[in-house]
Design a protein around this motif. Structure first.
Motif, PDB file in Angstrom:
ATOM      1  N   UNK A  29     -32.357   2.343  29.090  1.00  0.00           N
ATOM      2  CA  UNK A  29     -32.864   1.455  28.034  1.00  0.00           C
ATOM      3  C   UNK A  29     -33.424   2.277  26.876  1.00  0.00           C
ATOM      4  N   UNK A  30     -34.109   3.360  27.197  1.00  0.00           N
ATOM      5  CA  UNK A  30     -34.596   4.247  26.132  1.00  0.00           C
ATOM      6  C   UNK A  30     -33.403   4.792  25.345  1.00  0.00           C
ATOM      7  N   UNK A  31     -32.347   5.210  26.044  1.00  0.00           N
ATOM      8  CA  UNK A  31     -31.130   5.664  25.367  1.00  0.00           C
ATOM      9  C   UNK A  31     -30.556   4.563  24.479  1.00  0.00           C
ATOM     10  N   UNK A  32     -30.512   3.316  25.007  1.00  0.00           N
ATOM     11  CA  UNK A  32     -29.959   2.203  24.235  1.00  0.00           C
ATOM     12  C   UNK A  32     -30.750   2.009  22.939  1.00  0.00           C
ATOM     13  N   UNK A  33     -32.058   2.148  23.001  1.00  0.00           N
ATOM     14  CA  UNK A  33     -32.902   1.997  21.808  1.00  0.00           C
ATOM     15  C   UNK A  33     -32.640   3.105  20.796  1.00  0.00           C
ATOM     16  N   UNK A  34     -32.621   4.336  21.278  1.00  0.00           N
ATOM     17  CA  UNK A  34     -32.402   5.449  20.346  1.00  0.00           C
ATOM     18  C   UNK A  34     -30.982   5.430  19.795  1.00  0.00           C
ATOM     19  N   UNK A  35     -30.021   5.003  20.608  1.00  0.00           N
ATOM     20  CA  UNK A  35     -28.642   4.889  20.149  1.00  0.00           C
ATOM     21  C   UNK A  35     -28.526   3.815  19.072  1.00  0.00           C
ATOM     22  N   UNK A  36     -29.219   2.719  19.238  1.00  0.00           N
ATOM     23  CA  UNK A  36     -29.214   1.651  18.237  1.00  0.00           C
ATOM     24  C   UNK A  36     -29.775   2.158  16.910  1.00  0.00           C
ATOM     25  N   UNK A  37     -30.904   2.867  16.972  1.00  0.00           N
ATOM     26  CA  UNK A  37     -31.498   3.410  15.744  1.00  0.00           C
ATOM     27  C   UNK A  37     -30.541   4.395  15.076  1.00  0.00           C
ATOM     28  N   UNK A  38     -29.854   5.189  15.883  1.00  0.00           N
ATOM     29  CA  UNK A  38     -28.891   6.149  15.342  1.00  0.00           C
ATOM     30  C   UNK A  38     -27.708   5.427  14.701  1.00  0.00           C
ATOM     31  N   UNK A  39     -27.209   4.383  15.369  1.00  0.00           N
ATOM     32  CA  UNK A  39     -26.093   3.626  14.808  1.00  0.00           C
ATOM     33  C   UNK A  39     -26.490   2.935  13.501  1.00  0.00           C
ATOM     34  N   UNK A  40     -27.754   2.576  13.382  1.00  0.00           N
ATOM     35  CA  UNK A  40     -28.259   1.935  12.169  1.00  0.00           C
ATOM     36  C   UNK A  40     -28.693   2.975  11.139  1.00  0.00           C
ATOM     37  N   UNK A  41     -28.445   4.254  11.431  1.00  0.00           N
ATOM     38  CA  UNK A  41     -28.797   5.377  10.566  1.00  0.00           C
ATOM     39  C   UNK A  41     -30.288   5.407  10.236  1.00  0.00           C
ATOM     40  N   UNK A  42     -31.095   5.024  11.213  1.00  0.00           N
ATOM     41  CA  UNK A  42     -32.549   5.066  11.047  1.00  0.00           C
ATOM     42  C   UNK A  42     -33.112   3.926  10.232  1.00  0.00           C
ATOM     43  N   UNK A  43     -32.281   3.051   9.742  1.00  0.00           N
ATOM     44  CA  UNK A  43     -32.748   1.940   8.911  1.00  0.00           C
ATOM     45  C   UNK A  43     -33.206   0.792   9.811  1.00  0.00           C
ATOM     46  N   UNK A  44     -34.229   1.072  10.609  1.00  0.00           N
ATOM     47  CA  UNK A  44     -34.769   0.108  11.561  1.00  0.00           C
ATOM     48  C   UNK A  44     -36.286   0.194  11.555  1.00  0.00           C
ATOM     49  N   UNK A  45     -36.897  -0.819  12.114  1.00  0.00           N
ATOM     50  CA  UNK A  45     -38.341  -0.798  12.321  1.00  0.00           C
ATOM     51  C   UNK A  45     -38.610  -0.733  13.815  1.00  0.00           C
ATOM     52  N   UNK A  46     -39.852  -0.515  14.163  1.00  0.00           N
ATOM     53  CA  UNK A  46     -40.252  -0.493  15.568  1.00  0.00           C
ATOM     54  C   UNK A  46     -39.843  -1.801  16.241  1.00  0.00           C
ATOM     55  N   UNK A  84     -18.117   2.001   4.125  1.00  0.00           N
ATOM     56  CA  UNK A  84     -17.724   1.749   5.496  1.00  0.00           C
ATOM     57  C   UNK A  84     -18.949   1.361   6.309  1.00  0.00           C
ATOM     58  N   UNK A  85     -18.828   0.272   7.047  1.00  0.00           N
ATOM     59  CA  UNK A  85     -19.947  -0.229   7.829  1.00  0.00           C
ATOM     60  C   UNK A  85     -19.891   0.351   9.240  1.00  0.00           C
ATOM     61  N   UNK A  86     -21.061   0.773   9.730  1.00  0.00           N
ATOM     62  CA  UNK A  86     -21.129   1.300  11.090  1.00  0.00           C
ATOM     63  C   UNK A  86     -20.963   0.173  12.097  1.00  0.00           C
ATOM     64  N   UNK A  87     -20.273   0.467  13.177  1.00  0.00           N
ATOM     65  CA  UNK A  87     -20.113  -0.503  14.256  1.00  0.00           C
ATOM     66  C   UNK A  87     -21.297  -0.348  15.206  1.00  0.00           C
ATOM     67  N   UNK A  88     -22.009  -1.434  15.404  1.00  0.00           N
ATOM     68  CA  UNK A  88     -23.181  -1.428  16.279  1.00  0.00           C
ATOM     69  C   UNK A  88     -22.762  -1.955  17.648  1.00  0.00           C
ATOM     70  N   UNK A  89     -23.061  -1.196  18.688  1.00  0.00           N
ATOM     71  CA  UNK A  89     -22.761  -1.643  20.044  1.00  0.00           C
ATOM     72  C   UNK A  89     -23.718  -2.780  20.392  1.00  0.00           C
ATOM     73  N   UNK A  90     -23.192  -3.941  20.761  1.00  0.00           N
ATOM     74  CA  UNK A  90     -24.072  -5.072  21.046  1.00  0.00           C
ATOM     75  C   UNK A  90     -24.899  -4.849  22.315  1.00  0.00           C
ATOM     76  N   UNK A  91     -26.093  -5.446  22.369  1.00  0.00           N
ATOM     77  CA  UNK A  91     -26.967  -5.256  23.529  1.00  0.00           C
ATOM     78  C   UNK A  91     -26.334  -5.715  24.842  1.00  0.00           C
ATOM     79  N   UNK A  92     -25.543  -6.793  24.787  1.00  0.00           N
ATOM     80  CA  UNK A  92     -24.945  -7.288  26.031  1.00  0.00           C
ATOM     81  C   UNK A  92     -23.974  -6.268  26.617  1.00  0.00           C
TER      82      UNK A  92
END
Length: 170
Positions: free
Chosen positions: A49-66, A1-9
């Motif tokens: 914006x800080x929340x949006x960044x941390x939420x994105x990393x969480x939605x990606x299950x930490x599989x992100x880079x800086x 199952x693929x996680x749904x990522x909330x788009x930046x817009x």
């Protein structure tokens, strides 16, 4: 199952709506000239914006880079800036056009208080301010949003939990 990522817009739209509502509350409360209340909006934007960044990393299950997280945060910032620029234009044209006159009157008082300008210079400066008020208001908002958004994106990318799993391409 693929996680749904909330788009930046979408995040940018939600944050913008919150900032606009707060701005309207400040205006209708008669506190539009209160500079400290204006900074509250900037603090909320940074935190969001800080929340949006941390939420994105969480939605990606930490599989992100800086860089991934920073880019996401700056895309959110771009959405906020674009939506807010439209709002600023509409607000000064239709919602509270008297704010232009109030800002110009405040500028007049500041120029007169300094006492280093003649009446003709003050009049000329205020005429120029009236002529270019809208471009400067929108431009200043865009620059301030970009600077604060970059700072917030850097902070968000730094604090976001990252655990990139590089995949081997064959």
């Amino acid at each position: 199952m693929e996680n749904k990522i909330t788009p930046p817009w979408l995040k940018g739209l939600l944050i913008s709506l919150i900032l606009i509502v707060i701005g309207l509350i400040i205006y209708f409360a008669g506190q539009a000239q209160n500079k400290s209340l204006g900074w509250i909006q900037f603090c909320i934007m940074i935190a969001a914006i800080i929340w949006a960044c941390t939420n994105y990393a969480k939605q990606m299950q930490g599989n992100v880079t800086f860089g991934n997280v920073f880019a996401h945060g700056f895309k959110v910032t771009a959405a906020i800036a674009a939506i807010t620029a439209v709002y600023v234009f509409l607000a000064f044209k239709f919602i509270y056009p008297e704010m232009i006159d109030a800002s110009i009157e405040e500028a007049r008082k500041n120029m007169e208080a300094k006492g280093n300008m003649s009446d003709d210079q003050i009049k000329q400066g205020l005429d120029m301010m009236r002529k270019f008020f809208m471009p400067f208001a929108i431009g200043g908002m865009l620059i301030m949003s970009a600077i604060l958004g970059a700072i917030a994106s850097l902070i968000g990318a730094a604090v976001a939990k990252k655990n990139p799993n590089p995949t081997l391409e064959q």
